[in-house]
Design a protein around this motif. Structure first.
Motif, mmCIF file in Angstrom:
data_model
loop_
_atom_site.group_PDB
_atom_site.id
_atom_site.type_symbol
_atom_site.label_atom_id
_atom_site.label_comp_id
_atom_site.label_asym_id
_atom_site.label_seq_id
_atom_site.Cartn_x
_atom_site.Cartn_y
_atom_site.Cartn_z
ATOM 1 N N LEU A 8 36.823 -34.368 -8.718
ATOM 2 C CA LEU A 8 35.484 -34.857 -8.382
ATOM 3 C C LEU A 8 34.410 -34.017 -9.068
ATOM 4 O O LEU A 8 33.423 -34.555 -9.588
ATOM 5 C CB LEU A 8 35.298 -34.861 -6.864
ATOM 6 C CG LEU A 8 33.999 -35.448 -6.336
ATOM 7 C CD1 LEU A 8 33.883 -36.908 -6.744
ATOM 8 C CD2 LEU A 8 33.929 -35.318 -4.829
ATOM 9 N N ASP A 9 34.612 -32.699 -9.086
ATOM 10 C CA ASP A 9 33.658 -31.837 -9.794
ATOM 11 C C ASP A 9 33.614 -32.168 -11.277
ATOM 12 O O ASP A 9 32.535 -32.232 -11.886
ATOM 13 C CB ASP A 9 34.026 -30.360 -9.600
ATOM 14 C CG ASP A 9 33.765 -29.879 -8.181
ATOM 15 O OD1 ASP A 9 32.981 -30.541 -7.466
ATOM 16 O OD2 ASP A 9 34.354 -28.840 -7.795
ATOM 17 N N MET A 35 41.757 -33.065 -5.771
ATOM 18 C CA MET A 35 40.735 -34.117 -5.737
ATOM 19 C C MET A 35 39.333 -33.522 -5.855
ATOM 20 O O MET A 35 38.467 -34.078 -6.536
ATOM 21 C CB MET A 35 40.840 -34.939 -4.439
ATOM 22 C CG MET A 35 42.078 -35.774 -4.358
ATOM 23 S SD MET A 35 42.046 -37.057 -5.605
ATOM 24 C CE MET A 35 43.530 -37.920 -5.228
ATOM 25 N N GLU A 36 39.095 -32.397 -5.189
ATOM 26 C CA GLU A 36 37.778 -31.759 -5.284
ATOM 27 C C GLU A 36 37.516 -31.300 -6.715
ATOM 28 O O GLU A 36 36.399 -31.463 -7.225
ATOM 29 C CB GLU A 36 37.684 -30.583 -4.313
ATOM 30 C CG GLU A 36 37.568 -31.005 -2.863
ATOM 31 C CD GLU A 36 37.631 -29.833 -1.896
ATOM 32 O OE1 GLU A 36 37.970 -28.698 -2.340
ATOM 33 O OE2 GLU A 36 37.352 -30.042 -0.706
ATOM 34 N N ILE A 82 34.392 -35.052 -12.629
ATOM 35 C CA ILE A 82 33.763 -36.372 -12.767
ATOM 36 C C ILE A 82 32.250 -36.257 -12.610
ATOM 37 O O ILE A 82 31.492 -36.896 -13.347
ATOM 38 C CB ILE A 82 34.368 -37.355 -11.743
ATOM 39 C CG1 ILE A 82 35.794 -37.710 -12.156
ATOM 40 C CG2 ILE A 82 33.528 -38.609 -11.617
ATOM 41 C CD1 ILE A 82 36.553 -38.524 -11.141
ATOM 42 N N GLU A 83 31.794 -35.441 -11.661
ATOM 43 C CA GLU A 83 30.353 -35.261 -11.478
ATOM 44 C C GLU A 83 29.732 -34.617 -12.717
ATOM 45 O O GLU A 83 28.622 -34.977 -13.114
ATOM 46 C CB GLU A 83 30.073 -34.422 -10.235
ATOM 47 C CG GLU A 83 30.310 -35.185 -8.948
ATOM 48 C CD GLU A 83 30.161 -34.323 -7.706
ATOM 49 O OE1 GLU A 83 30.034 -33.085 -7.843
ATOM 50 O OE2 GLU A 83 30.175 -34.886 -6.597
#
Length: 189
Positions: free
Chosen positions: A61-62, A57-58, A64-65
């Motif tokens: 998320l990275d 997930m991290e 996606i960011e």
């Protein structure tokens, strides 16, 4: 009567009972220990799975960011391009404005009126000129208001000239119609 000593038998039974209870307790402890060990390893696997999921997930998320930052850069570039296009459109619209102003003024000026000065302001024009009489100025103002390019003619000053003739000198302010207003007037008229 025969006497039988049962004390050693009872002692033997008690020892056997203690041995059985001890074996039962040992088996119970081994089973409980096995279950606790199995539960510990199961919880370790669950924790590893959760840790792997958190790591995934991290990472997601990275990513996606990063994509979001890229999208924001594209949006900023798009807004910049839109602003440039709006400026270009304003320049295109204003390109023919001077010609349209002169053409409309030429059509709106009656024969009894002559313009001696014209100054463009932010929202309109200031016109100076001479007219034969007040009716000619009034006619000029009505023609300006009837045109699709001008709105709200406002007579600032009208005075007679000192050279003995009946000529009136005037100053007139007129607003330019917005592009959408003149388009509606042309389309509706």
């Amino acid at each position: 009567m025969i006497r039988i000593n049962l004390l050693p038998y009872r002692e033997f039974r008690r020892r056997a009972q203690i041995r059985r209870d001890g074996i039962g307790i040992a088996v119970f402890l081994v089973i409980v220990g096995g279950l606790l060990t199995a539960a510990y390893f199961h919880l370790q696997r669950v924790e590893q799975r959760h840790q792997a999921r958190v790591t995934y997930m991290e990472d997601a998320l990275d990513r996606i960011e990063d994509k979001l930052a890229e999208v924001n850069q594209i949006k900023e570039k798009r807004q910049g391009l839109i602003r440039k296009l709006e400026v270009i459109q304003q320049l295109q619209d204003g390109r023919e404005l001077s010609t349209n102003i002169l053409q409309t003024l030429g059509q709106a000026v009656p024969e009894e009126v002559s313009l001696s000065g014209m100054e463009q302001t932010d929202n309109g024009l200031n016109l100076e000129g001479d007219a034969r009489d007040n009716n000619a100025v009034s006619s000029f103002m009505r023609r300006l208001e009837a045109s699709t390019l001008f709105r709200n003619p406002d007579l600032r000053v009208i005075r007679g000239k000192d050279d003995g003739e009946a000529v009136k000198s005037f100053t007139l302010a007129v607003s330019l119609a917005r592009g959408d207003e003149s388009g509606q007037a042309e389309g509706g008229g």
